[in-house]
Scaffold this motif. Structure first.
Motif, short mmCIF file in Angstrom:
data_model
loop_
_atom_site.label_atom_id
_atom_site.label_comp_id
_atom_site.label_asym_id
_atom_site.label_seq_id
_atom_site.Cartn_x
_atom_site.Cartn_y
_atom_site.Cartn_z
N SER A 141 10.70 44.79 -0.96
CA SER A 141 10.27 46.10 -1.43
C SER A 141 8.75 46.16 -1.44
O SER A 141 8.09 45.17 -1.75
CB SER A 141 10.80 46.35 -2.86
N ALA A 142 8.21 47.31 -1.11
CA ALA A 142 6.75 47.49 -1.11
C ALA A 142 6.19 47.45 -2.52
O ALA A 142 5.00 47.26 -2.71
CB ALA A 142 6.38 48.81 -0.45
N PHE A 143 7.06 47.60 -3.53
CA PHE A 143 6.61 47.60 -4.92
C PHE A 143 7.44 46.63 -5.73
O PHE A 143 8.65 46.55 -5.60
CB PHE A 143 6.68 49.00 -5.53
N GLY A 144 6.74 45.89 -6.60
CA GLY A 144 7.40 44.95 -7.51
C GLY A 144 7.43 45.54 -8.90
O GLY A 144 7.63 46.74 -9.07
N SER A 145 7.16 44.69 -9.90
CA SER A 145 7.20 45.16 -11.29
C SER A 145 6.07 46.15 -11.61
O SER A 145 6.18 46.92 -12.55
CB SER A 145 7.12 43.96 -12.24
N THR A 146 5.00 46.11 -10.82
CA THR A 146 3.92 47.08 -10.94
C THR A 146 3.53 47.53 -9.54
O THR A 146 3.87 46.87 -8.55
CB THR A 146 2.68 46.49 -11.65
N ALA A 150 4.14 43.55 -4.53
CA ALA A 150 5.29 43.79 -3.66
C ALA A 150 6.32 42.69 -3.93
O ALA A 150 5.96 41.59 -4.35
CB ALA A 150 4.87 43.76 -2.19
N LEU A 151 7.58 42.98 -3.68
CA LEU A 151 8.65 42.01 -3.92
C LEU A 151 9.03 41.33 -2.61
O LEU A 151 9.32 41.99 -1.61
CB LEU A 151 9.86 42.72 -4.53
N PHE A 161 10.00 36.39 -5.24
CA PHE A 161 8.67 36.30 -5.84
C PHE A 161 7.91 37.59 -5.57
O PHE A 161 8.28 38.38 -4.72
CB PHE A 161 7.88 35.09 -5.31
N GLU A 162 6.87 37.80 -6.36
CA GLU A 162 6.01 38.94 -6.15
C GLU A 162 4.74 38.52 -5.43
O GLU A 162 4.31 37.37 -5.55
CB GLU A 162 5.66 39.61 -7.50
N TYR A 163 4.20 39.44 -4.67
CA TYR A 163 2.95 39.23 -3.96
C TYR A 163 1.94 40.22 -4.53
O TYR A 163 2.19 41.42 -4.56
CB TYR A 163 3.13 39.45 -2.46
#
Length: 167
Positions: A141-146, A150-151, A161-163
């Motif tokens: 996903s292009a968006f993670g928790s904020t 990105a996810l 993991f998030e990037y």
């Protein structure tokens, strides 16, 4: 140690509310500490102008200065130049990896200098997994928790993991 140096040291202990693995200083949010004689001014640059953690960061910074007995202090928000992920310290990037977040690559190519506009690829070809180091990852996903993350998922160890996206 001067009052300004003591203030910088105190700010090393102020953790970012969204990524509590690193300090606001390591994140590059604290831009300056100025001793005006009658009090300290801590200059902060939020990661983006609508960051919901800005007020909490400001309060935590002023509380840390007060807890050290450094006298009256005020926070000033400086939005220009805009915060960039290039301000995250190397120590901060290491802590992001250890926390399980892939740190951002540089948002500004080294050869850019102070010349005019340059166009460049914002995302590297591969984002290495912060868990096992494998370059075999995929974006989920292009968006993670904020919005600033990105996810991703590692295809080797299968861990998500998030990037932290470069800005």
């Amino acid at each position: 140690m001067t009052r300004t140096e003591r203030a910088w040291q105190a700010l090393d202990g102020v953790l970012d509310p969204e990524v509590p693995a690193l300090s606001v200083r390591e994140l590059g949010i604290v831009r300056d500490v100025i001793d005006h004689g009658d009090g300290l001014e801590v200059v902060l640059t939020p990661t983006y102008s609508g960051c919901p953690a800005t007020e909490v960061i400001e309060q935590n910074v002023l509380s840390a200065i007060e807890a050290e007995g450094l006298g009256p202090a005020r926070a000033t928000l400086r939005r220009a130049p805009a915060w960039t992920t290039d301000w995250i310290t190397e120590e901060g990037k290491r802590k992001l990896r250890e926390y399980g977040i892939a740190p951002p690559h540089s948002a500004i190519p080294a050869e850019a200098g102070t010349q005019g506009i340059r166009f460049f690829r914002r995302m590297p070809e591969t984002i290495p997994c912060p868990h096992c180091g494998s370059p075999q990852t995929e974006r989920l996903s292009a968006f993670g928790s904020t919005a600033c993350k990105a996810l991703y998922r590692c295809l080797a160890c299968r861990e998500p993991f998030e990037y932290f996206k470069p800005i």
